[in-house]
Structure formats: structure tokens, C-alpha cells
Design a protein around this motif. Structure first.
Motif, PDB file in Angstrom:
ATOM      1  N   PRO A 127      26.445  82.450 116.632  1.00 36.57           N
ATOM      2  CA  PRO A 127      25.640  81.222 116.712  1.00 36.57           C
ATOM      3  C   PRO A 127      24.178  81.557 116.429  1.00 36.57           C
ATOM      4  O   PRO A 127      23.505  82.118 117.274  1.00 36.57           O
ATOM      5  CB  PRO A 127      25.830  80.798 118.173  1.00 36.57           C
ATOM      6  CG  PRO A 127      26.084  82.081 118.917  1.00 36.57           C
ATOM      7  CD  PRO A 127      26.663  83.063 117.937  1.00 36.57           C
ATOM      8  N   ARG A 128      23.703  81.272 115.257  1.00 37.43           N
ATOM      9  CA  ARG A 128      22.331  81.647 114.886  1.00 37.43           C
ATOM     10  C   ARG A 128      21.443  80.415 114.847  1.00 37.43           C
ATOM     11  O   ARG A 128      21.875  79.354 114.376  1.00 37.43           O
ATOM     12  CB  ARG A 128      22.318  82.340 113.525  1.00 37.43           C
ATOM     13  CG  ARG A 128      23.252  83.558 113.445  1.00 37.43           C
ATOM     14  CD  ARG A 128      22.962  84.609 114.514  1.00 37.43           C
ATOM     15  NE  ARG A 128      21.603  85.096 114.433  1.00 37.43           N
ATOM     16  CZ  ARG A 128      21.201  86.036 113.561  1.00 37.43           C
ATOM     17  NH1 ARG A 128      22.071  86.614 112.756  1.00 37.43           N
ATOM     18  NH2 ARG A 128      19.950  86.422 113.527  1.00 37.43           N
ATOM     19  N   THR A 129      20.220  80.555 115.266  1.00 35.56           N
ATOM     20  CA  THR A 129      19.288  79.424 115.287  1.00 35.56           C
ATOM     21  C   THR A 129      19.165  78.791 113.904  1.00 35.56           C
ATOM     22  O   THR A 129      19.119  77.568 113.778  1.00 35.56           O
ATOM     23  CB  THR A 129      17.906  79.892 115.802  1.00 35.56           C
ATOM     24  OG1 THR A 129      18.099  80.467 117.093  1.00 35.56           O
ATOM     25  CG2 THR A 129      16.927  78.742 115.907  1.00 35.56           C
ATOM     26  N   GLN A 135      25.913  84.877 109.618  1.00 37.99           N
ATOM     27  CA  GLN A 135      26.762  84.086 110.507  1.00 37.99           C
ATOM     28  C   GLN A 135      28.001  84.857 111.006  1.00 37.99           C
ATOM     29  O   GLN A 135      28.864  84.271 111.662  1.00 37.99           O
ATOM     30  CB  GLN A 135      27.210  82.789 109.796  1.00 37.99           C
ATOM     31  CG  GLN A 135      26.076  81.952 109.188  1.00 37.99           C
ATOM     32  CD  GLN A 135      25.446  80.962 110.157  1.00 37.99           C
ATOM     33  OE1 GLN A 135      26.142  80.293 110.898  1.00 37.99           O
ATOM     34  NE2 GLN A 135      24.115  80.888 110.166  1.00 37.99           N
ATOM     35  N   MET A 161      33.114  80.004 119.117  1.00 31.15           N
ATOM     36  CA  MET A 161      32.104  78.948 118.999  1.00 31.15           C
ATOM     37  C   MET A 161      32.719  77.593 118.732  1.00 31.15           C
ATOM     38  O   MET A 161      32.014  76.601 118.651  1.00 31.15           O
ATOM     39  CB  MET A 161      31.210  79.244 117.789  1.00 31.15           C
ATOM     40  CG  MET A 161      30.244  80.366 117.985  1.00 31.15           C
ATOM     41  SD  MET A 161      29.412  80.663 116.405  1.00 31.15           S
ATOM     42  CE  MET A 161      28.634  79.055 116.101  1.00 31.15           C
TER      43      MET A 161
END
Lengths: 333, 333, 333, 333
Positions: A127-129, A135, A161
């Protein structure tokens, strides 16, 4: 309402009681000798029913299944190579933030194991900003992680996720991690609640203690009671020198309220590697049942979260100290 | 700008350099071999001046006197019965929240001492949220506190809330405590900065790390460099089960940035007595130079902050554990 | 306990009641027909006493004098040139952050007045984060400020940071401002509470609504009931694009709980001039009784807080819009 | 990197430029005359390429597609009955928190419409803190909502919690709402980003301005550029009298940074109905492009969030005032 059953009570009477309550209609959840009937406030017991009942607790917290009122004894989660929770157990979990390659995760697994870790962590779905950041390797990453763990006699913990990934990831992992940003992704919580894979639920950045417990209840209400809670820092005004504020008082607070094991994550809490060791010391001293930390042999070139990764030497020294501290604390009990 | 002087340099040349800079005009503050010239960014040194200079540091933090850049070595504060700061020292401070009576503070002093405390705490002037709450015994309280400390061979730490009380309280105390609500009461900071009584500055509820350091600089700029910093919890959204959020990462963060000793106050940080022991463990494990805790033999009838006071037995067990933990940590260094 | 007296009740009986309560002993504070007895929970009224009593309110908030339960009607503060609080009044206060020189404050006073301000603001004693920043012109600044206000038929509001300055500043000002950092400087609150100069109390960065009301009670308990409350932003995690978080819901919340006028300070709340106008619009729309804003003709060279100062043209346009908005709102009532 | 193309430039050259960049390899996203190449920092343009380029912007924010640097002009979202964003448009959205029954949502739709709302809100899938709370009517609720909207010539906005529901909900709604708890549910953001249904993205409780923009970028990067951002309060220490802290300064801050419309949600921000009207006034005054509010004819028996619902009369008065305020503000431009 909670009904605590007597030990060795007549199972037929218990079944009768459960069926009567269900016909109200009501949800009745039984774990061992504990019955939770979440939406019901009170009931009149017949004499026969009363004979199997040790105690009726009418006022209960919203997250009833997770509460100590419901289950006074600690939840202990047993994996092939690890035991999480309960008196005298302290579980180390370590690994890279992301699975970067087959070779790299194998290398890191060896280091993790050398430091006493029995679970290998590593993200295959990240989960990347920003959508433009790395990813994760996806299923390939899961395979590498599983192999690296097996090779070292370790269990796997990795993040899920997305409810559509639950079945896939279940094939590779021993523990689902739910990330902080998904703490209140209720669809995902429901999905993992239907599996029998233990879940490590991370506290959200704005998650109150009650929010965290209510989120765990989504998993438990689905039938999965193998839950551990992860403190990994909350968001406050104080974020210049640390990424988050590590709320270590949450450890004893949660231990009063819930029977689930409480694990600390100093890496995400502070976000700076040179603060991880003192915060790992503080985490074990606060009484946590375990710890999850990020390690990397070349943090400057890590695919994600390099600044908070411990290099192997620092990690090995830290874990030695953490286990020594835990041993000292065990001598007090 | 900071100028680090060479060891054993010619004092006459140093004086010449200081006088030239002062004539700029500029403020020049010297502590040992360290010169701070806060408002000046750069200077051209003559050859003679250069001969006494080890290093010129042009980019400095706002709180220059407190920074490690200015003074790399730890500040160590020596009192008649205590040494605060520096490698291998851990200082326990304990006592009741308020001085309640002569007899009570004597009783509590004995307990504090038995647990290894070398400073006795107790408030004679109390900053209370409501004007209708108990405001402290005033000067009588100071006398009782001083006598109780003397009787047990202890030093005194007590709060000063008001610059008009500075001289009075200085007669009775070894350390001024500045409370969290007064962290940015700049008039008070300037007033204690003009004394030679060591100051324990508490971090405010909304005080960032930089705010705390800048507040300490008000004291240091006045000429008083015997400062210690107290982490006692910050205000966050998470305040149902704890009064504040204990920001233990502030301990190693401050230790990187400043040479002042960092003390933790688990009592105010959590506000509930049964959380104080695990947070005291976490505090020493985080590397603090000392700890201040509240004790009371009858917390339910305490004049203030009863819920967070440790009873004598709990306190004695806690301090034994804390010192054992510190001893273990000393063995690592 | 609150005792609401009947209108036109027998003053002799009222005096008797007050004296009896005082002899309990208890503190009794009378404002018009309202009696507060803060530490007392209940009393048995004689028949004679009952004849003058409209209502006894046993459960009261800690900040009783400030509560609507005690005084349902709005506090209205009348100054030579301004009326603050009450239906239909909206008061503009403007001026530079610091008094910088005689000429400058006169120039700014003209601008402030042209925009409809009836109070001139300006700091002569400045609470600065760093001791090395400009600390204000002191008494000279007070003189310039007073003269500039008089010349334009305006009242003065200026900050008092220190109880030793109270008498001096009282000679020059119409309103004492207590800054956010001093919201819980109880010695200072007590000191201004003994004067008859109205007080504008700013909410602290970590000040809850209840903290603010309790702080105001320190002033009121001393006998000074001319108090206004200033919302100027609180400290939250969100501080990249604004200095603080402007908590405009505090305006209607406070108006429910207290009778004191509520003033908004968009300049300090956001800290960036181009956000001040929309937040000034939002502030008047939220129902505030007035507004305080910082102006400067040359913000880049301002002695303090330049980035948040409005240039004269922007200020004049903003105030015109704010008064138009207030006029529209008046038409609804 | 952003490349701004000249108006009426040669499309063949543009296509050549895009193809060259894509072959680097790189992601290239074109919207009108704006090209974003997120991972690329710089490029050398040939003379031919340069002829179609107005400007190359090398330093860009992470959320490049949403930035004003990329697209200076406002995003305007056109629905059958509503226009959202752009100068002079103010959009009212109203309805019950949950769709409770066919009859009830029809009744509420009439009220919403009477107040000037052109979108009908209502939840069929509800994200509730506790798993034992009402979770929504599901698809039946969607049908009732759609019919009620159609009957009144309105558009529909409703929440999607789960990527597996995206296709189903798309059949019934005009706008997807992403709730605060899912702001960083990246799988869900990616899923709605692949549709052509406009998305209303709510700011999370701990969502910084940058987090919100980066979350919107997950939608935009998928190809869906019809995005609006909803400010609905953030979580702070101040939560006794309001559920959250309404961060109205986020409105002008976002309007500087992004071209997406900014909508305010006073109902969730404060959580108490009697604070909604003043905060609605403040919201329109802050410059928002629209507002979403919850209404209910019998709040005490609402299935969810009753305390914050406006009764019809209060709602109608509020909207009249809000539109009057917006009209006044339009007269200034």
C-alpha cells in the motif's frame, strides 16, 4: 450480553439454551465456555438453563468477543514454528519491507532467523501513498517469501490489501497482515474473518483503542478468533523527527481490555533506523507479546521504507538485547 | 554561528575574539570551549583568531546553546545527593503530587528514599485546571518538603509557576520544575534563567520537540545552563484510556539533538496508576537519564491526581525492576 | 451550585442568604441576579430565602461563572469606541503584529480604521518561540500604540505576558490580550482577574473547549467578568499548508456553553495571508462576535509574522465583504 | 514531469512525442493539452517536438494529475441534473444517512429537492464502527434511492465500500462516494479509477492534504478524472462537543493546489445537528463548490447518525441562507 458457562456443564442444556436464544432471533457466538449474544441486553433463565450458567454479564463493550469480560484467558496463536501470546512467550518477526527478489528475501530470512525471528515478514502487495511508487511483486513475491521462510524453518506474515486476494495469499502465508490504512476497510476485515488464517491487525493512524477493538470484532464475528493487534504509531502534531508517535501505553491498555496478543512495530512507529533500537527496548519493556521489525542489508537502495530498516548487525545486536530484557522481565513473574 | 575553540588555546586571543564579535555588536555566549553567537551567520577570522579556533559551524539550530553541535558532551547536573545526566547515571525522583501536610510528606519521603529516589518531589503551588480546586499549601508546603528531604538525605524538586515566586522557592528547592502549561511562559523562563538553580522543564501538551528546545534556550540564554527536559505525554486524539500519549521516542530524539538530560514522567503521561509500572519500564528502556513518579499511601483521598499515584508497595516493586533494567542496559555499553 | 434570584427580590433577604452561605464557609459570587457557590453542591433554603429564589441548579460545570446556566444573557463589553458581544454587534480589530515604530503604527491605525476596525491591535511585548527573535519595543511601543489609537478614535488591545507588567500595560490599553501560550498561566490569569480591564483570552494550541472555559474562570473568579474568548487555531497533524487548524465549530459550541463573546483570529489560525480572506468569511459566517486580523504595508519586512499579514488593499476588500456578510446574516434574525 | 502543449498544435507531432516518451519506457497521461509523465524528471526535446510545447515543468508534486500545475483550469463535472465545480456553481447534496425504506427515502428526496439539492445522498452499504450495527439494505436500498432521485429529477451519490460492488453500484449511481475510512483503500481507489463514474473522495480522519491528493491520484491514474474532494472533519484532541474538527482552511488550500471541486460535509464534521447550520454557513463562506448534508424527519429513530441529521424545516431554512450567502459572494467576483 455475555453468558459464562460452568466448566463441565451439560452440553445438551447448553445447546438448548443456545437454540432458544437464537430463536429470539439473535446471534449467539460460542467460544469454549463463553457465549456472546451481541444485540441482546438481558434474558430470563429457566432453572435448567441456570444450572449450566456461571455468570451473566449484561453490560458489555461493543467489541464483545475480543473483550476480557468475554474471554478472561489470553488468546494464544500456535503456528508451525511460533507461539504468539500467553505468559512467557515473546515472538520476533522480521524481514524486508518489500519482497524485492528471490535472492534478497532469502538473504534477509537468514538474518531474521539468526536474530531469533520465527516469522518472516515481507510485502508482495504494497500500500503506497503514491500510485507511481513500487507496488510490490505480487504472487511471485509471495512464492519467494514462502520459500525463504520454509528454507529457514519460519512462518510467514504478509499483507493482504484486497478481499479479492484473500484466497491467493492464504495459499502462501501463515498470518494475514491488515495494514494501518485498511484498519477500517470493513469488507476486507469480513473477508479475512471467514478464513482460518490468523490475522495481525494494525492500528490505523487515527485509530482509537476502541476503533481498533471494534475493527477486530469484524474479524471475530466472522468466525476467525486468531487475531493479534499491532501498535505501530499514531498520527499526531509531532512528526518532524519521527514518522508517527509510538503509543506504547496502548500495550498495557489493550492487555487490560482484550485477550488478543499485542505486538509492537517500532520500525513504522518512528520511521528512522537509529531510533528503532531504543524503541524496541521500550516495546519489550512495555510488555508486548512480540515485535515486528524491518531489516535490509542495503537500506539506501531498498524498494520501500529504507530509512527505517535495520542493517543486519544492528538488528542482531538489538534482538539479543530485547531477548535479554524479556528474560529479565520473566524472572519477575 | 558556533565557534568551537581548541583545547588549551591562548585565553588572551580568545578574549580578543569575543570582544571583537561583541563589538559588531552581537551576543556572544561562552560555555567551556564553545562559543555561540546566535544572531550572526558568519565571520572572517584573522590568522591569530584562527589559531585558537577548532571549527566554525555556520548553520545552527535556533536553540543553539542546547544543541549537540554547540556542546557535544552531556550536561551533568550535580546536586548534594544526586547526579543527573551523563553515562551510567539513572536518577529516581518521587513524592506526592501535592505537599498535603508536614506529616504526610515526611512519610512519603521515607517511601521515596526506600525506592532509591534521591530527589523528593511535591507541589506547594499547584497549577490546577479549575480555580476552585486545591491550589497548594504555599510557603508552608515548601518548608515541609525541604525538611522531609533533609531528614532523608534527599534533594528537592518543586514547581515554580510564577516569576514573583522565584526567589522564595529558590530558598527551599534544589531544582525548579516548570510545568507543562508554562513551557512557553517566556517571562518565567527568563526569570529562572537568571538564577543558578537547576531547572526541570516539562514538555507542553502541544509542545513539539523544537518548541521544547527553544523554550530551554530562554533559560540558557539567561545564563543558567543546568537544564533537564521532562517528557510527560502530549495531547492527541487518543485520550479515553490514558490522560495523554506518552511520546517515548522523544527520549532518543532529544538525546541526539541536545546535551541536556532527558527525564520521563510516566505518572502524568498516562494518568492511571496501573499503567505507570509498564510505562516506567518502557521509559528506562528507552534510555532516559531518570524518572519522576507520584506516590501516595491513600490515593483515593489525595488532594490532587490520586488516580495516577503509586501506592508504596507498587512503587517499591517498580523501582527495583527499573534499576534492574538499567543495570542490564549498563552491561551492554 | 447556582442560585438564580427572582427579579426585584428583597435585597435584605438576598444579603442574608449570601451571608449564611459564606459562613458555611463557602465562596459566593454574585453577578446581577445570579449567585454561584462553586464548591457547594446543595443547600436547604428557609421559607424566607426561598421567596427570593427563582431556581437552584445543583449540577454545574466547573467553569460556573462563565456558563450559560449561570448567566443566560450575553456578556456585552462596552469600550469608548466599541461594543463587543450581544445580538447584532460585530467588532473588527486590526493592526500590525508588533508595534514597529511610532510612524508605522500610526499608518497602520489609519488603515485599520478605514476598514471599520474600532480596536487597534499591536504587540509591545512579544512571546517569541526563540529568545533571539525580536521581543517587542516595550513601554515605548505601548505609547505609540495608544497615541495611534487615540488619533483615530479607536480602542487598544495588546498582549500582557507577565503579571509584573499588568499595571503598566493597564495604563495604555483598553483590553488585555492573553496569548495562546499563556492560556493556562494561572498566575497571569489571576493577576488580570483583579483588574477592571476587559480581557481577551486566546485558546491555547492544545486547549480543549473545557480548558478554555476553566482558564476564563480564573479571571472571572478574581472579579473581572469582562472576558472575550479568541479562537485562533489548534495544533493538529495537519500543519504543512497552514500553521494551525482553525476550529470554527468552536464558535457555536462556545456560544451554547458560555455568555462571553467569541472572537475569531484567522491570521494566526492559518498563518498564510492568502488564506486569511476565505477564513475571515468563514469566521463571520460561523457567527463570531468579532474578528482580529493582522495587517502590514510591507509584510516581507515585518518584524514578526509577516507571512500572515494582509496588505492594506486586501484588508479593505476583506472587511467590506465581512461586513456585508454580517449584514446579510442580521437580516435573517 | 509535466509538458504543457500549445493550443492547436500539430496532433501528429504530439503523438510522436508521446510515443517517444512511452518507449523510454514511461507512463504518459494526456488530458486535453496537458501531458504528465510521472516517473520521468526531464527530457531533451527535438526542435520539432519543441514546436508543440508551451512549457516543460520538471518539478512536480507526487499527485501530478490533480495538480493546478498540470491543469490550471477547474475540473467541472456535469451530471444530468447537476454541474459540480467551476466559477459560480454551488451544488447542494442532501438525503438520509442510510436508505431506510422505499417510502422514507422518497419522502426525504422531496425535502432534499425542496431545499435546492440536485443530488440525493443515502447509504445502501454502510461502514459502521461495530459489526453488530445496521449495515445497510444493500441492492434494495440502491433501487429505492435511484427511484426516489428519478422521481424528483435528481442525481444519486452513494457510497461504495468494496471493489466487488463497483459494477453493481455503478448501475444505480451517478457519483461514487469513497468514505473517510477507505480514503487509502488503494484497491478500491484503483477499481473506481477504471470506471467512468465520477468519484467523491472523502478525506480520512488522519488524512493530510497531501495524502488526500495522493489518494485522488490513484483514481486519476486509472483514467477517471471526474473527481471531487470532500472535507468532513479530521480527528484531533478536541472531540468532546464535536465528533471531529472541521478543517475549513482545507477548502482554499485545496483550491490552490488542485483543480478538483471541493465539497464540504458539515454533518459528519460536527456530528451534532444544532452545529450544522453555522458550519454550513462557514462552509459556503470558505468558498466550497458544494455541500453534502444529512436530513431526517425523525432523527431519534434514524437507523444511523441520527444526532447529526437536520429536520426538514431546519434544512430548508439552512439551504435558503446558504444560497443567499453564495449569491452575495458571487456579486463580489
Amino acid at each position: 450480553m455475555i453468558i459464562q458457562l460452568k466448566a463441565n456443564a451439560d452440553e445438551q442444556v447448553i445447546t438448548g439454551l443456545i437454540n432458544r436464544l437464537k430463536a429470539t432471533p439473535a446471534t449467539v457466538i460460542r467460544i469454549n465456555n463463553h457465549l456472546a449474544i451481541p444485540e441482546v441486553k438481558t434474558t430470563a433463565l429457566s432453572a435448567t438453563e441456570a444450572s449450566v450458567v456461571a455468570e451473566v454479564i449484561e453490560k458489555t463493550p461493543a467489541a464483545v468477543l475480543g473483550s476480557r469480560l468475554f474471554q478472561p484467558e489470553d488468546t494464544v496463536i500456535t503456528l508451525p514454528h511460533s507461539v504468539i501470546g500467553g505468559k512467557g512467550n515473546f515472538t520476533m518477526m522480521a524481514g524486508p519491507c518489500s519482497v524485492e527478489s528471490e535472492a534478497h528475501v532469502r538473504k534477509m530470512a537468514k538474518v531474521a532467523k539468526a536474530g531469533g525471528a520465527t516469522l518472516l515478514r515481507g510485502g508482495a502487495y504494497k500500500p503506497r501513498t503514491s500510485p507511481y511508487s513500487f507496488q510490490g511483486l505480487g504472487e511471485a513475491g509471495l512464492k519467494y517469501l514462502r520459500e525463504a521462510a520454509d528454507e529457514n524453518g519460519m512462518d510467514v506474515i504478509t499483507e493482504v490489501m484486497d478481499e479479492t486476494h484473500v484466497d491467493l495469499i492464504a495459499k502462501y502465508t501463515d498470518v494475514f497482515q491488515i495494514g494501518a490504512r485498511n484498519m477500517q476497510n470493513f469488507s476486507l476485515l469480513k473477508a479475512v474473518g471467514k478464513t482460518n488464517v490468523p490475522v495481525a491487525l494494525k492500528r490505523g493512524l487515527a485509530g482509537s483503542i476502541d476503533d481498533l477493538l471494534n475493527a477486530s470484532e469484524y474479524i471475530a464475528a466472522g468466525g476467525n478468533h486468531e487475531i493479534m493487534l499491532l501498535e505501530r504509531g499514531i498520527r499526531t502534531f509531532d512528526n518532524k523527527y519521527t514518522r508517527n508517535t509510538f503509543d506504547l501505553a496502548a500495550v498495557p491498555v489493550l492487555q487490560k481490555l482484550t485477550h488478543y496478543p499485542v505486538i509492537v512495530d517500532p520500525s513504522h512507529a518512528v520511521g528512522e533506523w537509529d531510533l528503532v533500537t531504543p524503541m524496541a527496548h521500550a516495546g519489550v519493556a512495555a510488555g508486548a507479546s512480540g515485535m515486528i521489525v524491518e531489516i535490509h542489508d542495503d537500506p539506501e537502495h531498498a524498494f520501500s521504507d529504507g530509512p527505517q530498516a535495520l542493517k543486519p548487525d544492528t538488528y542482531l545486536k538489538m534482538t539479543e538485547q530485547v531477548f535479554a530484557m524479556r528474560k529479565l522481565m520473566d524472572s519477575w513473574e
